[in-house]
Scaffold this motif. Structure first.
Motif, PDB file in Angstrom:
ATOM      1  N   PHE A  85      28.069  41.444  46.266  1.00 55.28           N
ATOM      2  CA  PHE A  85      29.198  42.366  46.136  1.00 55.28           C
ATOM      3  C   PHE A  85      28.972  43.412  45.049  1.00 55.28           C
ATOM      4  CE2 PHE A  85      33.278  43.582  44.238  1.00 55.28           C
ATOM      5  CZ  PHE A  85      33.865  44.198  45.320  1.00 55.28           C
ATOM      6  N   THR A  86      29.043  42.992  43.798  1.00 51.05           N
ATOM      7  CA  THR A  86      29.044  43.961  42.700  1.00 51.05           C
ATOM      8  C   THR A  86      27.733  44.729  42.600  1.00 51.05           C
ATOM      9  OG1 THR A  86      30.565  42.516  41.489  1.00 51.05           O
ATOM     10  CG2 THR A  86      29.468  44.251  40.239  1.00 51.05           C
ATOM     11  N   GLY A  87      26.613  44.019  42.605  1.00 49.20           N
ATOM     12  CA  GLY A  87      25.325  44.690  42.462  1.00 49.20           C
ATOM     13  C   GLY A  87      25.050  45.665  43.578  1.00 49.20           C
ATOM     14  N   GLN A  88      25.276  45.239  44.838  1.00 50.74           N
ATOM     15  CA  GLN A  88      25.013  46.122  45.966  1.00 50.74           C
ATOM     16  C   GLN A  88      26.013  47.269  46.040  1.00 50.74           C
ATOM     17  OE1 GLN A  88      22.594  46.533  48.266  1.00 50.74           O
ATOM     18  NE2 GLN A  88      21.449  45.079  47.022  1.00 50.74           N
ATOM     19  N   ALA A  89      27.270  47.012  45.670  1.00 51.31           N
ATOM     20  CA  ALA A  89      28.267  48.087  45.693  1.00 51.31           C
ATOM     21  C   ALA A  89      27.868  49.201  44.730  1.00 51.31           C
ATOM     22  CB  ALA A  89      29.639  47.532  45.324  1.00 51.31           C
ATOM     23  N   ILE A  90      27.481  48.828  43.515  1.00 54.54           N
ATOM     24  CA  ILE A  90      27.124  49.835  42.507  1.00 54.54           C
ATOM     25  C   ILE A  90      25.841  50.558  42.896  1.00 54.54           C
ATOM     26  CG2 ILE A  90      26.437  50.168  40.107  1.00 54.54           C
ATOM     27  CD1 ILE A  90      28.293  47.803  39.404  1.00 54.54           C
ATOM     28  N   GLY A 180      33.453  51.090  38.167  1.00 55.64           N
ATOM     29  CA  GLY A 180      34.554  50.444  37.471  1.00 55.64           C
ATOM     30  C   GLY A 180      35.237  49.387  38.316  1.00 55.64           C
ATOM     31  N   ALA A 181      35.499  49.710  39.594  1.00 51.36           N
ATOM     32  CA  ALA A 181      36.230  48.783  40.460  1.00 51.36           C
ATOM     33  C   ALA A 181      35.418  47.533  40.763  1.00 51.36           C
ATOM     34  CB  ALA A 181      36.616  49.483  41.756  1.00 51.36           C
ATOM     35  N   ALA A 182      34.122  47.699  41.013  1.00 47.27           N
ATOM     36  CA  ALA A 182      33.284  46.538  41.345  1.00 47.27           C
ATOM     37  C   ALA A 182      33.181  45.573  40.171  1.00 47.27           C
ATOM     38  CB  ALA A 182      31.894  47.001  41.777  1.00 47.27           C
ATOM     39  N   ASN A 183      33.032  46.103  38.971  1.00 46.34           N
ATOM     40  CA  ASN A 183      32.981  45.233  37.791  1.00 46.34           C
ATOM     41  C   ASN A 183      34.322  44.554  37.540  1.00 46.34           C
ATOM     42  OD1 ASN A 183      30.268  45.382  36.694  1.00 46.34           O
ATOM     43  ND2 ASN A 183      30.670  47.522  36.299  1.00 46.34           N
ATOM     44  N   VAL A 185      36.646  43.815  39.820  1.00 48.55           N
ATOM     45  CA  VAL A 185      36.837  42.790  40.839  1.00 48.55           C
ATOM     46  C   VAL A 185      35.983  41.562  40.523  1.00 48.55           C
ATOM     47  CG1 VAL A 185      36.481  42.242  43.281  1.00 48.55           C
ATOM     48  CG2 VAL A 185      37.511  44.416  42.631  1.00 48.55           C
ATOM     49  N   TRP A 186      34.760  41.776  40.025  1.00 44.87           N
ATOM     50  CA  TRP A 186      33.896  40.650  39.648  1.00 44.87           C
ATOM     51  C   TRP A 186      34.564  39.789  38.577  1.00 44.87           C
ATOM     52  CZ3 TRP A 186      31.347  38.920  35.243  1.00 44.87           C
ATOM     53  CH2 TRP A 186      30.310  37.998  35.438  1.00 44.87           C
ATOM     54  N   VAL A 187      35.136  40.433  37.574  1.00 42.15           N
ATOM     55  CA  VAL A 187      35.820  39.697  36.495  1.00 42.15           C
ATOM     56  C   VAL A 187      37.014  38.938  37.055  1.00 42.15           C
ATOM     57  CG1 VAL A 187      37.140  39.949  34.363  1.00 42.15           C
ATOM     58  CG2 VAL A 187      35.028  41.252  34.678  1.00 42.15           C
ATOM     59  N   LEU A 188      37.786  39.583  37.935  1.00 41.45           N
ATOM     60  CA  LEU A 188      38.965  38.927  38.508  1.00 41.45           C
ATOM     61  C   LEU A 188      38.567  37.750  39.389  1.00 41.45           C
ATOM     62  CD1 LEU A 188      41.149  42.051  39.427  1.00 41.45           C
ATOM     63  CD2 LEU A 188      41.476  40.462  37.508  1.00 41.45           C
ATOM     64  N   MET A 189      37.515  37.910  40.177  1.00 40.68           N
ATOM     65  CA  MET A 189      37.061  36.801  41.015  1.00 40.68           C
ATOM     66  C   MET A 189      36.621  35.626  40.161  1.00 40.68           C
ATOM     67  SD  MET A 189      35.034  38.371  44.332  1.00 40.68           S
ATOM     68  CE  MET A 189      33.788  39.260  43.390  1.00 40.68           C
ATOM     69  N   ALA A 190      35.893  35.922  39.075  1.00 39.79           N
ATOM     70  CA  ALA A 190      35.397  34.852  38.214  1.00 39.79           C
ATOM     71  C   ALA A 190      36.521  34.210  37.410  1.00 39.79           C
ATOM     72  CB  ALA A 190      34.328  35.405  37.267  1.00 39.79           C
ATOM     73  N   GLY A 191      37.465  35.024  36.956  1.00 40.96           N
ATOM     74  CA  GLY A 191      38.487  34.498  36.056  1.00 40.96           C
ATOM     75  C   GLY A 191      39.677  33.874  36.739  1.00 40.96           C
TER      76      GLY A 191
END
Length: 253
Positions: A85-90, A180-183, A185-191
Motif C-alpha cells: 500500500f504505502t510504498g507502492q502508492a508513494i 501525506g495520505a499514504a503515510n 493511513v499507514w499510521v492509522l492502520m497500525a495504530g
C-alpha cells in the motif's frame, strides 16, 4: 511505405515483466525511506512488542497465547501494508508526476506489463520481509503453529486489496497529497485499524470490515486456529472493489 509489425512472443513479454519487477524491487531496496518503511519499522516493532510488557498492559494477549502470537502476525500484516500500500502508492504517485508512467505505458512493456512488474516487486519484497520476520521470531522463541495455506491465501488477498487501493490513490491524487495520505493511513492502520492489535468491542466489529482489520484477523488466525473465513471474504471484496476502481479512475498523467 508499409509498417512492419514485429510479433511479441509470450517469452519476450515475460522477460520484460521480470526485468521491470527486478528493477522495481532493487529500487525499493536501494531507497532509504522505503527500507525504513518496509523493513526497519515493522521488524523493530516485532522486537519491541516481543520483549516489552506492552501487550500485557493493553490486555491484547489471548488466553493461552504469548507475546509472539500477537506481535508476529501484526508484523506480517504491517509488512504488507508498508510494501503493497504505502510504498507502492508513494512510488507510483511520483512516477506519475514526473511522467515515467506515461512513458512506460507506451513502451513494449505496456500498461499490463507495468502493473505486473509492480506486483512482482511487491511479492519479492514481501518474501524478504516475511523471511526476516520469521527468522527474528524464531530467535525470540516462536515455535508455531503456522498454518501455511491460510497464511499464503491471506497474504495474496491482502496484497491484492492493499495494492489496488494504493494504486487507486496514486492514480487519482497529486503526488504530495498521496505522500501525506499514504503515510497517515499507514499510521492509522497500525495504530487503530486492527492490523497490529485486534480491535475490541464495537470498534473491533467496524475495523473487521476494513482491509487493515480483515488482514490482521486473517494473519492472526493463520498463526493460531487456521482460517478466518469472514476476514478472507472481506479481503476478497476489497480486492475486487479496489481493482475495479483503479481500472476506472487511474490516470497515467
Amino acid at each position: 511505405m508499409s509498417t512492419v509489425i514485429v510479433p511479441t512472443s509470450p517469452g519476450m513479454r515475460t522477460r520484460r515483466v521480470l526485468s521491470q519487477a527486478r528493477f522495481e524491487t532493487f529500487a525499493v531496496l536501494r531507497n532509504g525511506e522505503q527500507l525504513l518503511l518496509a523493513l526497519i519499522l515493522p521488524l523493530g516493532l516485532l522486537v519491541f512488542l516481543s520483549t516489552t510488557p506492552l501487550l500485557e498492559a493493553l490486555g491484547a494477549i489471548p488466553e493461552g497465547g504469548d507475546r509472539l502470537s500477537i506481535a508476529l502476525p501484526g508484523t506480517l500484516g504491517l509488512c504488507l501494508a508498508s510494501t503493497a500500500f504505502t510504498g507502492q502508492a508513494i512510488a507510483t504517485a511520483f512516477d506519475r508526476r514526473y511522467g515515467v508512467l506515461a512513458q512506460l505505458a507506451t513502451t513494449p512493456l505496456g500498461t499490463t506489463g507495468l502493473i505486473l512488474g509492480k506486483l512482482g516487486a511487491v511479492i519479492g519484497v514481501v518474501v524478504l520481509q516475511f523471511a526476516l520476520a520469521f527468522a527474528i521470531a524464531c530467535g525470540l522463541g516462536f515455535a508455531g503453529p503456522i498454518h501455511v495455506v491460510p497464511l499464503i491465501v491471506a497474504t495474496v488477498l491482502g496484497t491484492a486489496a492493499l495494492l489496488s487501493l494504493g494504486l487507486l490513490m496514486a492514480g487519482t491524487l497529486r503526488a504530495e497529497a498521496t505522500l501525506g495520505a499514504a503515510n497517515l493511513v499507514w499510521v492509522l492502520m497500525a495504530g487503530a485499524g486492527g492490523l497490529v492489535l485486534p480491535g475490541t468491542g464495537e470498534w473491533g466489529t467496524v475495523v473487521g470490515y476494513l482491509p487493515s482489520g480483515a488482514l490482521g484477523d486473517a494473519m492472526r488466525a493463520s498463526l493460531a486456529d487456521g482460517w478466518d473465513v469472514k476476514a478472507m471474504i472481506v479481503l476478497l471484496v476489497w480486492g475486487v472493489v479496489g481493482t475495479l476502481a483503479a481500472r476506472r479512475w487511474f490516470r497515467f498523467e
